[in-house]
Design an enzyme around this catalytic site. Structure first.
Site, PDB file in Angstrom:
ATOM      1  N   PRO A 111       1.866  -6.545  -0.910  1.00  0.00           N
ATOM      2  CA  PRO A 111       3.135  -6.830  -1.583  1.00  0.00           C
ATOM      3  C   PRO A 111       3.709  -5.732  -2.482  1.00  0.00           C
ATOM      4  O   PRO A 111       4.908  -5.536  -2.504  1.00  0.00           O
ATOM      5  CB  PRO A 111       2.819  -8.059  -2.450  1.00  0.00           C
ATOM      6  CG  PRO A 111       1.521  -8.570  -1.987  1.00  0.00           C
ATOM      7  CD  PRO A 111       0.792  -7.424  -1.365  1.00  0.00           C
TER       8      PRO A 111
ATOM      9  N   LYS B  46      -1.230   0.263 -12.376  1.00  0.00           N
ATOM     10  CA  LYS B  46      -2.316  -0.669 -12.010  1.00  0.00           C
ATOM     11  C   LYS B  46      -2.208  -2.012 -12.733  1.00  0.00           C
ATOM     12  O   LYS B  46      -3.141  -2.813 -12.713  1.00  0.00           O
ATOM     13  CB  LYS B  46      -3.682  -0.026 -12.317  1.00  0.00           C
ATOM     14  CG  LYS B  46      -3.942   1.271 -11.544  1.00  0.00           C
ATOM     15  CD  LYS B  46      -4.050   1.054 -10.035  1.00  0.00           C
ATOM     16  CE  LYS B  46      -4.216   2.368  -9.294  1.00  0.00           C
ATOM     17  NZ  LYS B  46      -4.366   2.197  -7.838  1.00  0.00           N
TER      18      LYS B  46
ATOM     19  N   ASP C 235      -2.486   7.259   2.637  1.00  0.00           N
ATOM     20  CA  ASP C 235      -3.657   6.543   3.154  1.00  0.00           C
ATOM     21  C   ASP C 235      -4.066   7.116   4.510  1.00  0.00           C
ATOM     22  O   ASP C 235      -4.962   6.591   5.168  1.00  0.00           O
ATOM     23  CB  ASP C 235      -3.348   5.046   3.284  1.00  0.00           C
ATOM     24  CG  ASP C 235      -2.921   4.452   1.950  1.00  0.00           C
ATOM     25  OD1 ASP C 235      -3.552   4.801   0.933  1.00  0.00           O
ATOM     26  OD2 ASP C 235      -1.958   3.675   1.911  1.00  0.00           O
TER      27      ASP C 235
ATOM     28  N   HIS D  22      -4.739  10.892  -5.106  1.00  0.00           N
ATOM     29  CA  HIS D  22      -3.755  10.791  -4.017  1.00  0.00           C
ATOM     30  C   HIS D  22      -2.881  12.039  -3.877  1.00  0.00           C
ATOM     31  O   HIS D  22      -2.257  12.231  -2.843  1.00  0.00           O
ATOM     32  CB  HIS D  22      -2.837   9.582  -4.236  1.00  0.00           C
ATOM     33  CG  HIS D  22      -3.433   8.289  -3.780  1.00  0.00           C
ATOM     34  ND1 HIS D  22      -3.981   8.118  -2.527  1.00  0.00           N
ATOM     35  CD2 HIS D  22      -3.552   7.087  -4.410  1.00  0.00           C
ATOM     36  CE1 HIS D  22      -4.407   6.870  -2.414  1.00  0.00           C
ATOM     37  NE2 HIS D  22      -4.173   6.231  -3.538  1.00  0.00           N
TER      38      HIS D  22
ATOM     39  N   HIS E 149      -8.094   6.963   0.296  1.00  0.00           N
ATOM     40  CA  HIS E 149      -9.302   6.391  -0.299  1.00  0.00           C
ATOM     41  C   HIS E 149     -10.498   6.722   0.596  1.00  0.00           C
ATOM     42  O   HIS E 149     -10.336   7.208   1.708  1.00  0.00           O
ATOM     43  CB  HIS E 149      -9.162   4.870  -0.420  1.00  0.00           C
ATOM     44  CG  HIS E 149      -8.046   4.455  -1.319  1.00  0.00           C
ATOM     45  ND1 HIS E 149      -7.486   3.198  -1.279  1.00  0.00           N
ATOM     46  CD2 HIS E 149      -7.378   5.126  -2.285  1.00  0.00           C
ATOM     47  CE1 HIS E 149      -6.526   3.119  -2.184  1.00  0.00           C
ATOM     48  NE2 HIS E 149      -6.440   4.274  -2.799  1.00  0.00           N
TER      49      HIS E 149
ATOM     50  N   SER F  10      -7.002  -0.737  -4.018  1.00  0.00           N
ATOM     51  CA  SER F  10      -6.945  -1.373  -5.338  1.00  0.00           C
ATOM     52  C   SER F  10      -6.653  -2.865  -5.266  1.00  0.00           C
ATOM     53  O   SER F  10      -7.230  -3.658  -6.008  1.00  0.00           O
ATOM     54  CB  SER F  10      -5.889  -0.684  -6.205  1.00  0.00           C
ATOM     55  OG  SER F  10      -6.211   0.679  -6.326  1.00  0.00           O
TER      56      SER F  10
ATOM     57  N   ASP G 255     -10.393   3.380 -11.566  1.00  0.00           N
ATOM     58  CA  ASP G 255      -9.785   3.249 -10.241  1.00  0.00           C
ATOM     59  C   ASP G 255      -9.974   4.513  -9.398  1.00  0.00           C
ATOM     60  O   ASP G 255      -9.644   5.608  -9.832  1.00  0.00           O
ATOM     61  CB  ASP G 255      -8.291   2.955 -10.415  1.00  0.00           C
ATOM     62  CG  ASP G 255      -7.779   2.024  -9.353  1.00  0.00           C
ATOM     63  OD1 ASP G 255      -7.688   2.462  -8.198  1.00  0.00           O
ATOM     64  OD2 ASP G 255      -7.476   0.864  -9.673  1.00  0.00           O
TER      65      ASP G 255
END
Length: 510
Positions: free
Chosen positions: A259, A331, A152, A402, A458, A62, A12
């Protein structure tokens, strides 16, 4: 006869970037991946923008990555779907949104969500559209409960977004900021209820840090050494009173579309059975922009789920194949719910292996995360000789990427290299085969080359795609692939026909 498993190993946040500076992957020692790449065919595939059903130039993530991988077709994401409905005008006649507005005319409308154009969990344009719709529908009291990003987006970009929304509210003529909370609190997904409680208290009880404006709240946080992600839940005050706390019968629209990080705060606000912390007994007209979880009651869904038939997991089950889905907590939803096209229930013959993620404040404090435990358990499972197909996700490059710590990200990458090496050795020993890939980039792009600033978001970089197995040593791979080509390639490796719903192609050249 021993099974010859086909494995899909997802690293990931492991993208490709030719520049070495700020590239934790290039700066890492990865003897196993280097060896595997020498021995087996490999290429790069696309994992962002139009290739994964996102707007052009939008970085992947992801959720999107695993949905596309599992579906074997480009899945148009909620971001694209909702933005399109705003452009078409359908958004403004959406039945659920209209009902929320009608209810708010007598009460108040609270709009909550991530103040960001990161496009991973939310988009600021959707917030602006809701405010515009409220004005058009004659709603007088509109309160924005802003969750600040910094993951982000740039770590200190909240002021820009706050100003942009304020300008929009001024122009439209309705709306004011009521609270602000860093996503660390409002969008926790690890059942750290003490964090969620602070955000809840600010929004519902008017309890928390106090400020006279959102700008002041953000600036206070920066002065205190806390970036956007970690802004303490703060109540905006006017005349010594909270601007707008959530009250009985108010309408609430949660404008996040992804979600996983929306579920906990939603449960706290709507569920009758709840033991996370003590709450106020209030009922509201609560709108989720998309479906966060089928088990959450007392909510209205503005954009219902799209159904995906014949995802890889479902199709393998129909063909009598057994499968294992393995990941650590961070994850786990990605290799199960998202990989299965938004379906919670396991397929027939699908076993799941969940390893708890370490309980640390941020993962730079433990860049290994739970990768070694996950690998050991997966090796045990491989030894059981019962699985035809295995999906395994290593969270490290993404979750540590991150944090912005390159040093920690290097450790994360080196951990994954060790673990992948062990798994591949075992799979090859069993006569099996594997694909090693990633869902999106992150750890390879941690410094902005122009500004020298830390990047915690990302990237839009391509990701590796390596096909491992004795019969593939001299195989040729097609270039120009994307994540939706992975499932068809796996079916090709398993000698199964591809279902017609899958529009991706096998990347093994015939």
């Amino acid at each position: 006869m021993m099974k010859k498993p086909v494995a899909l190993i997802i690293m990931d946040g492991f993208g490709y970037n030719k520049d070495v500076k700020g590239n934790a992957i290039a700066e890492s020692k990865t003897p196993n991946l280097d060896r595997i790449k020498k021995e087996y065919p490999n290429t790069l595939i696309n994992a962002s923008g139009l290739d994964v059903g996102l707007p052009d130039g939008q970085m992947g993530n992801s959720e999107v990555g695993h949905t596309n991988i599992g579906a074997g077709r480009i899945v148009y994401q909620d971001l694209t779907r909702i933005t399109k409905s705003i452009k078409d005008g359908d958004f403004f006649t959406n039945k659920v949104l209209c009902e929320a507005m009608d209810n708010a005319k007598e009460n108040s409308l609270h709009v909550m969500g991530l103040l960001s154009d990161g496009g991973v969990h939310s988009h600021i344009d959707h917030l602006k559209a809701i405010i515009k719709m409220a004005k058009d529908k004659g709603v007088q009291k509109v309160y924005v409960h802003a969750f600040t990003d910094g993951r982000d987006t740039d770590p200190q970009s909240a002021l820009e977004y706050a100003k942009e929304v304020q300008a929009s509210m001024d122009e439209i003529g309705v709306g004011e900021f009521a609270t602000v909370s860093g996503r660390y609190y409002a969008m926790d997904r690890d059942k750290r209820w003490e964090r969620v409680e602070l955000a809840y208290n600010a929004m519902v009880r008017g309890i928390g840090e106090k400020a006279n404006s959102i700008e002041e709240a953000i600036q206070n946080s920066y002065d205190d050494g806390k970036n956007d992600e970690f802004i303490m839940p703060t109540v905006i005050m006017k005349d010594d009173k909270p601007v707008g706390s959530i009250k009985e019968n108010d309408s609430i629209i949660f404008f996040n579309f992804r979600p996983d990080r929306a579920r906990q705060i939603t449960r706290a606000l709507v569920c009758e059975e709840f033991d996370g912390f003590k709450r106020e007994d209030i009922k509201n007209f609560f709108v989720c922009l998309t479906e966060y979880d089928i088990t959450i009651e007392n909510v209205h869904i503005a954009f219902g789920p799209q159904s995906l038939a014949n995802t890889l997991g479902e199709y393998l089950a129909k063909n009598g194949k057994t499968q294992l889905r393995a990941a650590e907590t961070e994850k786990y939803a990605h290799v199960t719910f998202f990989f299965n096209g938004g379906v919670e229930e396991p397929n027939k013959g699908e076993e799941r292996l969940l390893i708890p993620s370490p309980k640390v404040a941020t993962y730079d404090l433990k860049p290994e995360m739970s990768a070694y435990e996950l690998t050991d358990k997966a090796l045990d499972k491989l030894g059981e000789d019962k699985f035809d197909f295995i999906v395994l996700n290593f969270a490290n490059p993404d979750m540590v990427g991150h944090t912005g710590s390159i040093e920690a990200a290097i450790k994360a990458v080196e951990t994954v290299d060790t673990c992948v090496g062990k798994l591949i050795d075992k799979i090859v020993e069993l006569g099996g085969s594997a694909i090693i890939t990633a869902d999106h980039g992150n750890a390879e792009y941690m410094l902005d080359p122009e500004t020298g600033k830390t990047v915690t978001a990302h990237s839009i970089n391509p990701v590796p795609f390596i096909v491992v197995g004795q019969e593939y040593e001299s195989a040729k791979l097609l270039d120009g692939g994307r994540l939706s080509d992975i499932a068809p390639t796996i079916l090709d490796m398993m000698k199964l026909e591809k279902p017609e719903e899958m529009t991706g192609h096998s990347l093994i050249s015939k």
